[in-house]
Design an enzyme around this catalytic site. Structure first.
Site, PDB file in Angstrom:
ATOM      1  NE  ARG A  15      26.010  18.501  55.215  1.00 22.53           N
ATOM      2  CZ  ARG A  15      25.568  18.476  56.383  1.00 22.53           C
ATOM      3  NH1 ARG A  15      24.070  18.431  56.344  1.00 22.53           N
ATOM      4  NH2 ARG A  15      26.010  18.381  57.587  1.00 22.53           N
TER       5      ARG A  15
ATOM      6  CG  HIS B  59      23.375  23.005  55.897  1.00 22.46           C
ATOM      7  ND1 HIS B  59      22.855  22.388  54.700  1.00 22.46           N
ATOM      8  CD2 HIS B  59      23.069  24.267  55.878  1.00 22.46           C
ATOM      9  CE1 HIS B  59      22.004  23.196  54.355  1.00 22.46           C
ATOM     10  NE2 HIS B  59      22.216  24.230  54.897  1.00 22.46           N
TER      11      HIS B  59
ATOM     12  CE1 TYR C  83      24.491  17.872  61.305  1.00 21.83           C
ATOM     13  CE2 TYR C  83      24.580  20.024  62.287  1.00 21.83           C
ATOM     14  CZ  TYR C  83      24.898  19.259  61.117  1.00 21.83           C
ATOM     15  OH  TYR C  83      25.267  19.805  60.022  1.00 21.83           O
TER      16      TYR C  83
HETATM   17  C1  LIG Z   1      11.654  26.637  53.179  1.00 23.65           C
HETATM   18  C2  LIG Z   1      12.882  26.643  53.835  1.00 23.65           C
HETATM   19  N1  LIG Z   1      13.041  26.344  55.185  1.00 23.65           N
HETATM   20  C3  LIG Z   1      14.239  26.213  55.750  1.00 23.65           C
HETATM   21  C4  LIG Z   1      15.521  26.757  55.037  1.00 23.65           C
HETATM   22  C5  LIG Z   1      16.552  26.592  55.905  1.00 23.65           C
HETATM   23  N2  LIG Z   1      17.475  25.433  55.250  1.00 23.65           N
HETATM   24  C6  LIG Z   1      18.503  25.816  54.309  1.00 23.65           C
HETATM   25  S1  LIG Z   1      18.907  24.170  53.527  1.00 23.65           S
HETATM   26  C7  LIG Z   1      18.112  23.350  54.635  1.00 23.65           C
HETATM   27  C8  LIG Z   1      18.025  21.903  54.767  1.00 23.65           C
HETATM   28  C9  LIG Z   1      18.010  21.276  53.446  1.00 23.65           C
HETATM   29  O1  LIG Z   1      18.386  20.157  53.418  1.00 23.65           O
HETATM   30  P1  LIG Z   1      17.945  19.129  52.122  1.00 23.65           P
HETATM   31  O2  LIG Z   1      16.710  19.450  51.389  1.00 23.65           O
HETATM   32  O3  LIG Z   1      18.290  17.613  52.466  1.00 23.65           O
HETATM   33  O4  LIG Z   1      19.218  19.784  51.195  1.00 23.65           O
HETATM   34  P2  LIG Z   1      20.831  19.634  51.612  1.00 23.65           P
HETATM   35  O5  LIG Z   1      21.100  20.903  52.489  1.00 23.65           O
HETATM   36  O6  LIG Z   1      20.981  18.293  52.267  1.00 23.65           O
HETATM   37  O7  LIG Z   1      21.613  19.445  50.236  1.00 23.65           O
HETATM   38  C10 LIG Z   1      17.291  24.111  55.398  1.00 23.65           C
HETATM   39  C11 LIG Z   1      16.520  23.766  56.648  1.00 23.65           C
HETATM   40  C12 LIG Z   1      15.276  27.040  53.792  1.00 23.65           C
HETATM   41  N3  LIG Z   1      16.306  27.318  53.001  1.00 23.65           N
HETATM   42  N4  LIG Z   1      14.038  26.943  53.069  1.00 23.65           N
END
Ligand SMILES: Cc1ncc(C[n+]2csc(CCOP(=O)(O)OP(=O)(O)O)c2C)c(N)n1
Ligand SMILES: Cc1ncc(C[n+]2csc(CCOP(=O)(O)OP(=O)(O)O)c2C)c(N)n1
Ligand SMILES: [Mg+2]
Ligand SMILES: [Mg+2]
Lengths: 320, 351, 320, 351
Positions: free
Chosen positions: D257, D261, D270
């Protein structure tokens, strides 16, 4: 004397309590290095280290389930669920275990833990980031639900929540995180759970609200001789304070942003209809969100109880 | 550069004591004669308790009951590998674990009779009340292990669940956290081949349950779950590894549910008779008896004496449970919160 | 004309609908060979095979989540959750997706699925096998909640639920599964969702109940000139029928086995207090379970609303 | 009998096109020049769309937005391997997938501006609205695959999620079901090394994400997620296997990424700068360009032309989105149920 917003007040409460009691640990997604997506745990990782400020995997069931085990072991876990819209996966652990382990083990183990989560609409966020389903949690015996309406109150309530022997769902109104600043007394103070607060005295009508709706309500009552109750603890809620005010004014309006159906307004209204009916001069009016799937930002303002809608509710009951 | 192998795993299985009482000497855990006898006597006691519970249910003196018949070696072998200071998180079928850990048998009877007072956990015993929502106890064990690690207590946490339990998200989230934080947990799966009517192959397509550990970065091992020595050794090793900071282990006890799922179930609706017969021959008590006999630790007289003692203890437990006065209806208001709320006070007043 | 109990009626409804519409599939734990722990799906596996009567792994989140995908694809999944106490792990999928996919996709995909689950107390079962948390689900916009009170009604409502374009939580009162037998008309019939039923006409007081409590209520009203409403659909509930009766009698008692706090009784009471207040002659009384962790069998009878408690509630409102 | 190995696994990794544009000829998927150009042009278009979205957010014309920068190869490579009739279940960061599948770009802009009307899925396109609760879309894909299998439709189901998503119970329960029922699903994990501030190693202790597939009885493979040819080949193979009844596959796209985020995040809090720089060098567009150049499919002029065309399309989409009249407030009552309830009718009347 520090002048702080709610995020800072919550951060202070956590820091002071962790300084005071080394059984208090914080866990959740991004609560560590990042300090939480709203920065409520900012600086705690640096101060207390990764064993006490724990960045967990992305697993709400596991996080709350682990907190149940930590609490049983004797720690005081303070969980952060990143947004209330993501708490549903943790409901099983909260309802089936945190709420019941005291009863199940006949007091040997307790679910003494706190689940903090940002909640509510009004910040033009993405889907699932504006949930206000507090009443879901008020329904489960064994769970306590708390909502602060200002920085000072937030700090006092969070300290009480952490020290409470039962599981507490601590809902933080995102709209208020940075909206208001308040002076905090330097001396430690707590605000008891289960007690409401008269935010404004009045004679003609009682308006009950909490969290971010309290502020709209306080604006809406301008010009009315209205008594405004800040419920603060939604479960168990302060029936005595509510009934006393309802009996005094004879007119009640309940305001919340959740949909009307089975919202906490229903319980408050039913309690009054059961125990103060004879004192009522008017129907009990609920000013709430609509019974629809929460709209995205473009329609958010149309969904939420507005000052106008609250005033209309008050005028309705004053007509009688 | 093209297609390259970047990781490999090998899933092991441990067998020590076979159906004929033959052992692999190189692997037999070093246990004194008294320890072996204690082990055997717990197997017998659990079996007798289980039979009694089934009778009490038939007589309508307790409610629905899940028999552990056939799984005694998995339960006693693993629980004996724990110390009193360790933390235990059973599922709902672990009578043998409770008994081995010293939980009063009359309390178990009281609980199954529909009286929550039976689950009062004695002080000094770190065992959780039984957990009915399948798999949900797994994260509790992980949390307790996080707490123990934070406090720097030298304890291991044992958590029990079935093959069906491995399908739940709680299993996944719990084991994943245990791997990430390298926690002192021993995950004990009693793969008894059935989740009510769902056979193991329909529960998951993985050849073994043990291999699921590699998804979480730690080791899994399959053991003969009807071989109390193998279960004991594998658990003992995992407990030591946990306490030495080696992190979690997943142990698949390959065993069989001899009885119906519970007393409300009728396994004949879905389970082939031959399979049941095949497994009855693998009885964990029988093979241990043969082994003890070879070691001159077993005789007919000893058997009679052990059974008599166990029966007496179970009789005693039954009597004690039945002698307990029914709960005061107001009891239900006592433990919902640490103290009564305004509403509960009113409800209790009007009760 | 067949005389059947509720289990048989539900089984008939499933069989007939699966004969009629091959998009209907059944999935859940032990619904196949075993025919479900209460035998509601008995014989379906033999008749329709493993592709349509699907024994799933033990995974409530996955089961309901999969049903969402099946419904989106165009099937009509009927999920069985083995007991209501095990539905909490599926709430996230139900609330976040089944209830919202229609809105999220602007009607392109629908959450047209049914979740059947045995619910309620009164059968001396183990912990988690007697839950009655129907109000949790009435709160979520997009979800419908239905509770039958007799075999005939169960069949008619289940057919409507399966054909309904929205997600329906179909709660089956375990106490009634084999308690009552009824004659079923041979001709196909359905009972519309969203409509209540006057189970008994009366003038002095309106008593509202559903599921197994309806039967206690009908026994309790003996000797009173009471109108008894069988709500049948809890969400969206038949406000018009409720308000009409409340206005007619001026006295209302709501009966349910769930705890009072935030139970559906609260919503019904609040709706009346808001829209029929001026017609009321007495407080609105709720006769409910206590706000405690559900006790095990030995105390079950003390927890549940008894005929005496219901009569006391009626006498209370009749005093005015 | 003693300790025996009962199961072994080998996790593979696929690399085809390296950072310098060098390819492993033995593995290059057979694609016509036009197909290669289409592939490259989609990479460029997605990148330009992504940049535009970030600008629109800065200008306050759309809300919070999750950039896909750096993951273009994973998204375009996989989506190109699907047919129009296949079913796609994106997570929330898959702009590239929506664009590749032919979802209107102006609708994406409209959606991110806080207008649900943008997620109206065009008829004939089997792609789900984006899914924000992490991992929860996985069971939907499994259910759709069950339905497709029941209907005997020859379709594959592709579902996207991140490394963080693999920690959720939904991932576990979904993949386990897919294994048990041998469903035609391709599980596409974009392991971009971060879940907001949580690095991959803290998300799970397993060396790879790919190996998690073996817990469910099917194969997993890791591919260079910045290598569009490798992602395309692995997905194409998995799609074919799915349609031929071979069951599910887990593909770990090893990528990064590049952006924060979301626009509400500040990764500098971080994330080590060096790591970011290291990954920028692995840019998926750059290496594809070098490869195309070697094949004489790329020139400065061509690049300019592609960028101009893409920019024009994105301009067009932006204009179109901004031209849409704001939603009627009453719109919020339309899609909660198929038809208005008594209460909604009243609420709408009083609105
Ligand atoms: C169930 C849930 N918990 C927390 C969140 C908040 N949140 C949004 S994206 C994210 C991280 C997701 O990481 P990843 O699955 O690796 O996808 P990426 O963002 O790296 O594409 C979090 C904690 C959420 N959207 N859904
Ligand atoms: C979450 C949940 N779903 C369903 C049930 C009903 N149920 C009780 S035991 C059981 C099967 C459990 O199988 P397994 O995990 O293998 O344990 P075993 O019964 O074989 O000891 C089921 C489906 C439950 N108790 N909890
Ligand atoms: Mg089993
Ligand atoms: Mg990621």
């Amino acid at each position: 004397m520090a002048t702080v917003n709610m995020v800072q007040a919550l951060n202070l409460a956590l820091r002071e309590e962790m300084d005071r009691d080394k059984d208090v640990v914080v866990l959740g997604e991004d609560v560590g290095k990042d300090g939480g997506v709203f920065r409520v745990t900012d600086g705690l990782f640096a101060r207390f280290g990764p064993e006490r400020v724990i960045d967990t995997p992305l697993a709400e069931t596991g996080i709350v389930g682990a907190a149940v085990g930590m609490a049983a072991y004797g720690l005081k876990p303070v969980v952060e669920i990143q947004f209330m819209g993501f708490i549903y996966a943790a409901i099983d652990q909260l309802f089936s275990h945190a709420a019941r382990i005291r009863a199940r083990s006949r007091g040997r183990f307790t679910g003494s833990l706190v689940i903090r989560t940002p909640y509510g609409s009004g910040i033009k966020a993405l889907e699932h980031h504006s949930e206000s389903t507090e009443a879901l949690f008020c329904q489960m015996p064994g769970v306590k639900v708390v909502v602060p309406s200002s920085p000072r109150i937030a700090k006092g309530l969070l300290l009480s929540a952490i020290r409470d022997p039962d599981p507490v769902l601590f809902l933080e109104p995102t709209r208020l995180y940075r909206l208001i600043k308040e002076d905090l007394p330097d001396a430690e103070y707590t605000i008891p759970l289960g007690k409401a607060r008269i935010a404004r005295e009045g004679k003609d009508v009682t308006v009950i609200a909490w969290g971010s709706m309290l502020h709209r309500t306080l604006q809406a009552v301008e010009g009315f001789d209205a008594e405004v109750i800040d419920l603060m603890t939604l479960n168990p809620f302060d029936e005595e304070a509510v009934l006393q005010s309802a009996k005094k004014t004879g007119r009640v309006v309940v305001v919340h942003e959740a949909p009307a159906t089975c919202g906490l307004g229903a319980e408050i209204s039913a309690t009054i209809a059961e125990h103060a009916m004879l004192h009522l001069k008017a129907p009990i009016v609920r000013v709430t969100g609509y019974d629809v799937v929460l709209p995205l930002p473009k329609l958010e303002d149309y969904y939420l109880p507005s000052i106008e809608k609250i005033r209309k509710g008050i005028e309705t009951v004053l007509k009688y | 550069m093209p297609e390259s192998v970047i990781e490999s795993f090998h899933v092991k299985r441990l067998d020590i004591l076979d159906e004929h009482g033959k052992v692999d000497e190189s692997l037999v855990p070093t246990l004194s004669d008294d320890e072996l006898k204690k082990m055997y006597e717990l197997l017998v006691l659990s079996r007798i308790f289980d039979q009694r519970a089934l009778n009490l249910q038939r007589e309508g003196r307790i409610g629905t009951f899940p028999s552990m018949m056939g799984q005694e070696a998995s339960q006693i072998g693993s629980a004996l590998a724990a110390e009193k200071s360790d933390w235990i998180f059973p599922s709902f079928r672990e009578s043998g674990v409770y008994i081995t850990m010293g939980f009063p048998m009359h309390s178990l009877v009281q609980y199954w009779s529909g009286d929550e007072r039976g689950m009062k956990i004695p002080e000094g015993l770190n065992i959780f009340p039984l957990c009915i929502p399948v798999g949900t106890q797994i994260p509790h064990a992980v949390g307790a292990a996080m707490a123990a690690k934070y406090r720097k207590d030298r304890v291991a946490v044992l958590v029990y669940f079935g093959d069906g339990g491995t399908s739940r998200g709680d299993f996944h989230e719990g084991l994943n956290m245990a791997g990430v934080f390298k926690l002192p947990v021993v995950f004990l799966c009693q793969n008894n081949q059935w989740a009510i009517s769902v056979p193991r192959e329909q529960q998951t397509a993985s050849r073994t349950i043990a291999q699921k550990a590699y998804a979480y970065g730690f080791d899994g091992i399959q053991v003969d779950g009807n071989d109390v020595l193998a279960v004991f050794k594998a658990t003992k090793d995992a407990v030591r590894k946990a306490k030495d900071g080696g992190g979690p282990t997943l142990i698949e006890c390959f065993t069989y549910r001899i009885a119906d799922h519970t007393t409300s179930d009728d396994a004949s609706r879905y389970r082939p008779k031959e399979e049941l017969e095949m497994w009855k021959a693998k009885d964990p008590l029988l093979r241990m008896r043969l082994f003890m006999k070879k070691k001159n630790l077993w005789s007919e007289a000893y058997q009679k004496e052990v059974e008599a003692r166990s029966t007496a203890a179970v009789d005693e437990a039954g009597k004690k449970a039945e002698a307990i006065a029914p709960p005061d209806p107001k009891d239900m208001f006592t433990y919902t919160y640490a103290s009564l709320t305004q509403r509960l006070t009113r409800e209790l007043r009007d009760f």
